[in-house]
Enzyme design. Sequence first.
Site, PDB file in Angstrom:
ATOM      1  CB  THR A   1       7.648  -2.027   6.953  1.00  0.00           C
ATOM      2  OG1 THR A   1       6.398  -2.546   7.384  1.00  0.00           O
ATOM      3  CG2 THR A   1       8.635  -2.021   8.104  1.00  0.00           C
ATOM      4  CG  ASP A   2       8.165  -2.046   1.438  1.00  0.00           C
ATOM      5  OD1 ASP A   2       8.299  -3.074   2.126  1.00  0.00           O
ATOM      6  OD2 ASP A   2       8.993  -1.694   0.584  1.00  0.00           O
ATOM      7  CB  ALA A   3       3.659  -4.894   0.594  1.00  0.00           C
TER       8      ALA A   3
END
Length: 136
Positions: A16-18
């Site tokens: 996942t990203d932030a």
Amino acid sequence: MSKVFQHPIRIYIEDTDAGGIVYYVNYLKFIERSRTELLRSFGYGKTAILEEGLLLVVHSIDAQYLAPAKLDDEVIATASVKKLARSYVIFEQQVLRGDQVLCHATAKIACVNEKMKPTALPMHLHKAIASYGNEE
């Protein structure tokens, strides 16, 4: 109609990203795993093709991202054979969460020799792919 191979995947934080959603390039990793496991189901692991002095390489991918997967989701990456030619295979692929399509892709995978020149798929692999989905 070709059978659809399914490979389950759990979304981890590294995917996942932030914002907690799957980073777009990771969908390509998920569909790669599905294609790899489909070939492995034919008894054709990653090292088998290398032992024959050949490589299966991505020629092109067309991907549409339709909805996000999120941390801890369980998704399914699919692969089905759309077209089989002498030296390449086109796969129709999806990443699904339940019935929802998150990503749809078409991947053209080419067989090349050690000099990176197109070459015929090994006959036993070609036959296995050709027969996939034709079993009733």
